[in-house]
Scaffold this active site. Structure first.
Site, mmCIF file in Angstrom:
data_model
loop_
_atom_site.group_PDB
_atom_site.id
_atom_site.type_symbol
_atom_site.label_atom_id
_atom_site.label_comp_id
_atom_site.label_asym_id
_atom_site.label_seq_id
_atom_site.Cartn_x
_atom_site.Cartn_y
_atom_site.Cartn_z
ATOM 1 N N CYS A 7 0.867 -1.185 0.000
ATOM 2 C CA CYS A 7 0.000 0.000 0.000
ATOM 3 C C CYS A 7 0.901 1.232 0.000
ATOM 4 O O CYS A 7 2.056 1.149 -0.416
ATOM 5 C CB CYS A 7 -0.963 -0.017 1.190
ATOM 6 N N ASN A 10 2.265 1.414 4.410
ATOM 7 C CA ASN A 10 2.571 0.131 5.072
ATOM 8 C C ASN A 10 2.253 0.174 6.575
ATOM 9 O O ASN A 10 2.906 -0.482 7.370
ATOM 10 C CB ASN A 10 4.045 -0.290 4.843
ATOM 11 N N CYS A 12 -1.450 0.601 7.371
ATOM 12 C CA CYS A 12 -2.888 0.277 7.476
ATOM 13 C C CYS A 12 -3.248 -0.940 6.629
ATOM 14 O O CYS A 12 -3.469 -2.031 7.147
ATOM 15 C CB CYS A 12 -3.754 1.472 7.072
ATOM 16 N N ARG A 13 -3.317 -0.754 5.301
ATOM 17 C CA ARG A 13 -3.900 -1.809 4.462
ATOM 18 C C ARG A 13 -2.981 -3.001 4.242
ATOM 19 O O ARG A 13 -3.419 -4.148 4.395
ATOM 20 C CB ARG A 13 -4.314 -1.212 3.103
ATOM 21 N N SER A 14 -1.722 -2.759 3.867
ATOM 22 C CA SER A 14 -0.883 -3.931 3.533
ATOM 23 C C SER A 14 -0.486 -4.766 4.757
ATOM 24 O O SER A 14 -0.429 -5.995 4.649
ATOM 25 C CB SER A 14 0.336 -3.540 2.686
ATOM 26 N N ASP A 124 -8.027 3.799 1.079
ATOM 27 C CA ASP A 124 -7.094 4.211 2.129
ATOM 28 C C ASP A 124 -7.894 4.723 3.338
ATOM 29 O O ASP A 124 -8.623 5.706 3.224
ATOM 30 C CB ASP A 124 -6.219 5.330 1.559
HETATM 31 P P1 4NP Z 1 -1.772 2.730 4.167
HETATM 32 O O1 4NP Z 1 -2.420 4.078 4.759
HETATM 33 O O2 4NP Z 1 -1.234 3.083 2.796
HETATM 34 O O3 4NP Z 1 -2.940 1.796 4.072
HETATM 35 O O4 4NP Z 1 -0.717 2.278 5.135
HETATM 36 C C1 4NP Z 1 -1.679 5.271 4.856
HETATM 37 C C2 4NP Z 1 -0.881 5.500 5.943
HETATM 38 C C3 4NP Z 1 -0.170 6.682 6.058
HETATM 39 C C4 4NP Z 1 -0.269 7.627 5.057
HETATM 40 C C5 4NP Z 1 -1.053 7.389 3.950
HETATM 41 C C6 4NP Z 1 -1.757 6.205 3.844
HETATM 42 N N1 4NP Z 1 0.430 8.853 5.173
HETATM 43 O O5 4NP Z 1 0.281 9.720 4.286
HETATM 44 O O6 4NP Z 1 1.195 9.035 6.138
#
Ligand code: 4NP
Length: 161
Positions: A7, A10, A12-14, A124
């Site tokens: 994602c 790294n 939340c989703r992955s 996201d």
């Molecule tokens: P992820 O979510 O891609 O599912 O881990 C996010 C976590 C942090 C950020 C963006 C998306 N960020 O911009 O910090």
């Protein structure tokens, strides 16, 4: 066989996909010998554990994400992993751009393995409300079962369409 979930951050989703797919493997296909990991296309959170809201939502369904730490996708990942599964179209586009030509076929959208959902992206949840974390789990749990079916059918060439 080695599978990498990707994602943006790294956190939340992955990591959710990594833990859910590992649990599905442990329950339904122990001994298949599949290695699972996750990474982000961006390095905002390198070395950090998953987001607390992600950890809590996952734990309520029995997935413990506390030992995971964020990392960024590396060039060597494209060679090392047999399947590299993007959480959304943006992650997919970044991975396709970075992948050496010989390995581009390993890069796919995770939700391809759950066509019955009719959804391409795991949204996201980072900037959204608490329901976003439940939605991630719902989508990821469904696609994890589809992915297991796929790797059972395509053990010799997991990147096959
Ligand atoms: P992820 O979510 O891609 O599912 O881990 C996010 C976590 C942090 C950020 C963006 C998306 N960020 O911009 O910090």
């Amino acid at each position: 066989m080695k599978i990498l979930f990707v994602c943006l951050g790294n956190i939340c989703r992955s990591p959710t996909a990594e833990a859910v797919f590992r649990a599905v493997l442990a329950r339904e296909a122990p001994g298949l010998g599949i290695q699972v990991d996750s990474a982000g296309t961006a390095g905002y959170h390198i070395g950090e554990p998953p987001d607390p809201r992600t950890r809590q939502a996952a734990l309520r369904r029995g997935y413990d994400l506390s030992s995971l730490r964020a990392r960024i996708v590396e060039l060597s990942d494209f060679e090392r992993f047999d399947l590299i599964l993007a959480m959304d179209g943006e992650n997919l586009a970044v991975l396709k751009r970075r992948a050496p030509r010989d390995f581009a076929r390993k890069v796919r959208l995770f939700l391809e393995f759950a066509p019955e959902l009719g959804v391409a992206d795991v949204p996201d949840p980072y900037y959204g409300g608490p329901n976003g974390f439940e939605e991630v789990l719902d989508l990821v749990e469904e696609a994890a079962h589809g992915l297991l079916r796929h790797v059972r059918e395509h053990a010799a060439d997991p990147a096959a369409p």
